[in-house]
Design a protein around this motif. Sequence first.
Motif, PDB file in Angstrom:
ATOM      1  N   LEU A 227     -12.677 -28.166   6.375  1.00  0.00           N
ATOM      2  CA  LEU A 227     -13.661 -27.114   6.131  1.00  0.00           C
ATOM      3  C   LEU A 227     -13.377 -25.894   6.999  1.00  0.00           C
ATOM      4  N   GLU A 228     -13.031 -26.125   8.255  1.00  0.00           N
ATOM      5  CA  GLU A 228     -12.722 -25.009   9.155  1.00  0.00           C
ATOM      6  C   GLU A 228     -11.470 -24.274   8.686  1.00  0.00           C
ATOM      7  N   MET A 229     -10.455 -25.030   8.261  1.00  0.00           N
ATOM      8  CA  MET A 229      -9.240 -24.403   7.741  1.00  0.00           C
ATOM      9  C   MET A 229      -9.546 -23.551   6.512  1.00  0.00           C
ATOM     10  N   SER A 230     -10.396 -24.064   5.638  1.00  0.00           N
ATOM     11  CA  SER A 230     -10.763 -23.308   4.432  1.00  0.00           C
ATOM     12  C   SER A 230     -11.440 -21.993   4.802  1.00  0.00           C
ATOM     13  N   ASN A 231     -12.352 -22.050   5.766  1.00  0.00           N
ATOM     14  CA  ASN A 231     -13.033 -20.832   6.202  1.00  0.00           C
ATOM     15  C   ASN A 231     -12.071 -19.848   6.847  1.00  0.00           C
ATOM     16  N   VAL A 232     -11.159 -20.363   7.676  1.00  0.00           N
ATOM     17  CA  VAL A 232     -10.184 -19.493   8.340  1.00  0.00           C
ATOM     18  C   VAL A 232      -9.271 -18.834   7.321  1.00  0.00           C
ATOM     19  N   TYR A 233      -8.750 -19.630   6.375  1.00  0.00           N
ATOM     20  CA  TYR A 233      -7.861 -19.077   5.356  1.00  0.00           C
ATOM     21  C   TYR A 233      -8.589 -18.067   4.473  1.00  0.00           C
ATOM     22  N   THR A 234      -9.860 -18.338   4.193  1.00  0.00           N
ATOM     23  CA  THR A 234     -10.650 -17.397   3.399  1.00  0.00           C
ATOM     24  C   THR A 234     -10.811 -16.075   4.131  1.00  0.00           C
ATOM     25  N   ASN A 235     -11.116 -16.139   5.431  1.00  0.00           N
ATOM     26  CA  ASN A 235     -11.269 -14.907   6.219  1.00  0.00           C
ATOM     27  C   ASN A 235      -9.953 -14.146   6.324  1.00  0.00           C
ATOM     28  N   ILE A 236      -8.851 -14.886   6.525  1.00  0.00           N
ATOM     29  CA  ILE A 236      -7.547 -14.231   6.607  1.00  0.00           C
ATOM     30  C   ILE A 236      -7.210 -13.542   5.296  1.00  0.00           C
ATOM     31  N   LEU A 237      -7.461 -14.236   4.200  1.00  0.00           N
ATOM     32  CA  LEU A 237      -7.145 -13.672   2.887  1.00  0.00           C
ATOM     33  C   LEU A 237      -8.008 -12.450   2.594  1.00  0.00           C
ATOM     34  N   SER A 238      -9.285 -12.525   2.956  1.00  0.00           N
ATOM     35  CA  SER A 238     -10.165 -11.366   2.746  1.00  0.00           C
ATOM     36  C   SER A 238      -9.695 -10.179   3.569  1.00  0.00           C
ATOM     37  N   GLY A 239      -9.321 -10.447   4.830  1.00  0.00           N
ATOM     38  CA  GLY A 239      -8.805  -9.377   5.676  1.00  0.00           C
ATOM     39  C   GLY A 239      -7.501  -8.804   5.146  1.00  0.00           C
ATOM     40  N   THR A 240      -6.639  -9.675   4.616  1.00  0.00           N
ATOM     41  CA  THR A 240      -5.364  -9.210   4.054  1.00  0.00           C
ATOM     42  C   THR A 240      -5.588  -8.294   2.863  1.00  0.00           C
ATOM     43  N   MET A 241      -6.490  -8.708   1.970  1.00  0.00           N
ATOM     44  CA  MET A 241      -6.743  -7.896   0.778  1.00  0.00           C
ATOM     45  C   MET A 241      -7.402  -6.570   1.142  1.00  0.00           C
ATOM     46  N   GLU A 242      -8.290  -6.577   2.137  1.00  0.00           N
ATOM     47  CA  GLU A 242      -8.910  -5.323   2.583  1.00  0.00           C
ATOM     48  C   GLU A 242      -7.876  -4.400   3.227  1.00  0.00           C
ATOM     49  N   ALA A 243      -6.991  -5.002   4.052  1.00  0.00           N
ATOM     50  CA  ALA A 243      -5.955  -4.196   4.696  1.00  0.00           C
ATOM     51  C   ALA A 243      -4.998  -3.618   3.660  1.00  0.00           C
ATOM     52  N   TYR A 244      -4.650  -4.445   2.668  1.00  0.00           N
ATOM     53  CA  TYR A 244      -3.739  -3.947   1.633  1.00  0.00           C
ATOM     54  C   TYR A 244      -4.393  -2.844   0.809  1.00  0.00           C
ATOM     55  N   ALA A 245      -5.688  -2.997   0.538  1.00  0.00           N
ATOM     56  CA  ALA A 245      -6.407  -1.946  -0.197  1.00  0.00           C
ATOM     57  C   ALA A 245      -6.413  -0.639   0.607  1.00  0.00           C
ATOM     58  N   SER A 246      -6.574  -0.760   1.944  1.00  0.00           N
ATOM     59  CA  SER A 246      -6.547   0.436   2.793  1.00  0.00           C
ATOM     60  C   SER A 246      -5.156   1.070   2.798  1.00  0.00           C
ATOM     61  N   ILE A 247      -4.112   0.225   2.822  1.00  0.00           N
ATOM     62  CA  ILE A 247      -2.741   0.746   2.804  1.00  0.00           C
ATOM     63  C   ILE A 247      -2.465   1.481   1.501  1.00  0.00           C
ATOM     64  N   VAL A 248      -2.883   0.869   0.381  1.00  0.00           N
ATOM     65  CA  VAL A 248      -2.685   1.511  -0.929  1.00  0.00           C
ATOM     66  C   VAL A 248      -3.435   2.839  -0.988  1.00  0.00           C
ATOM     67  N   SER A 249      -4.673   2.847  -0.479  1.00  0.00           N
ATOM     68  CA  SER A 249      -5.457   4.081  -0.477  1.00  0.00           C
ATOM     69  C   SER A 249      -4.807   5.142   0.400  1.00  0.00           C
ATOM     70  N   ASN A 250      -4.295   4.733   1.570  1.00  0.00           N
ATOM     71  CA  ASN A 250      -3.639   5.680   2.467  1.00  0.00           C
ATOM     72  C   ASN A 250      -2.360   6.240   1.846  1.00  0.00           C
ATOM     73  N   ASN A 251      -1.574   5.352   1.216  1.00  0.00           N
ATOM     74  CA  ASN A 251      -0.346   5.819   0.552  1.00  0.00           C
ATOM     75  C   ASN A 251      -0.667   6.769  -0.593  1.00  0.00           C
ATOM     76  N   LEU A 252      -1.756   6.484  -1.305  1.00  0.00           N
ATOM     77  CA  LEU A 252      -2.157   7.367  -2.399  1.00  0.00           C
ATOM     78  C   LEU A 252      -2.561   8.742  -1.866  1.00  0.00           C
ATOM     79  N   ASN A 253      -3.271   8.758  -0.726  1.00  0.00           N
ATOM     80  CA  ASN A 253      -3.670  10.043  -0.125  1.00  0.00           C
ATOM     81  C   ASN A 253      -2.453  10.847   0.314  1.00  0.00           C
TER      82      ASN A 253
END
Length: 317
Positions: A227-253
């Motif tokens: 359960l802890e691993m699932s929560n950790v992986y979920t948080n990492i994945l959410s952070g990765t997708m948010e960071a990638y969205a920010s990178i895409v937005s920055n590159n677009l700007n």
Amino acid sequence: MLNYYVKTDNFLRQVNDLEECNWISLYPPFEHGEIDELALKLDIPVDYFTDALDIDERSRFEREDDFLYILINSPVLNEDHREMDSIYITVPVGIILQGQHIVTITSKENPIIEKFMDDKVRNFNPADSKLFVLQLFEQNVFRFLECLKKLNLKRNLIEQELYNSSRNKELQQLLRIEKSLVYFVNSLSTNELLNLKMKRTDVLKINENEYLTELFEDILIDNSQALEMSNVYTNILSGTMEAYASIVSNNLNIFIQRLTIITIILMVPTLVASFYGMNFEHIPFKDSSYGFYFAIVISLILGVGFIMFFRKLEDKK
């Protein structure tokens, strides 16, 4: 499909008679009336069998006069290959303990049940129903941990691909992993509550057995870890997708900014040419044979001036 099993001389074998067997395995494909017939033979309400076929059922246990019913959630590979569906889903596994018989029923082919059917679990004996239930719990947790490791490995590979590409395919795969982790978190949470309640009430009556008690404690620890691993992986994945969205937005700007600068620079020669395209009497260099070249030179000077200006602004950042 309905199969009867018994273990003799350390070998699991299939039999044809209900009275000879210890373990009854029921899994798809189901024959017409198969479930109703088995429920009638065991004198168990058919609802307990059909509940295990409902993919939305939560983990729980129910104690009746003649039998004990346990329902846990187990991970299986999603057979639907659509791009936006999760890689893994969780389905219920019903366990019924009645006298010398233990019944397992699933709505999909389950690797955990298949492992027992292939007699690949150490010290497995369906005649010992309490140990069998705990071994099912244990293998279920191991299956969760195995799937989590595969999902995390797949996530790492996709992240490496994202560094070199901006395709939607990688983002869709990350979304599938995220959906799988959501299923895992919910199922592991309900399984943990079930385990804690079973331990507190001693529904299996194993408190006097030191080996089974320790095994149950290990299952609780492993389930908490999953359960802890699932929560950790979920948080990492959410952070990765948010960071990638920010990178895409920055590159677009940055891309839009560069296009704007190029547009401004190209606008200057167009502006000069527009002035000289006006039908006026007095225009500089109108009567000169070098008028065209003067207009070109002025355009180049202004264009270079704007380029140097924007470069200085970029250096100050």
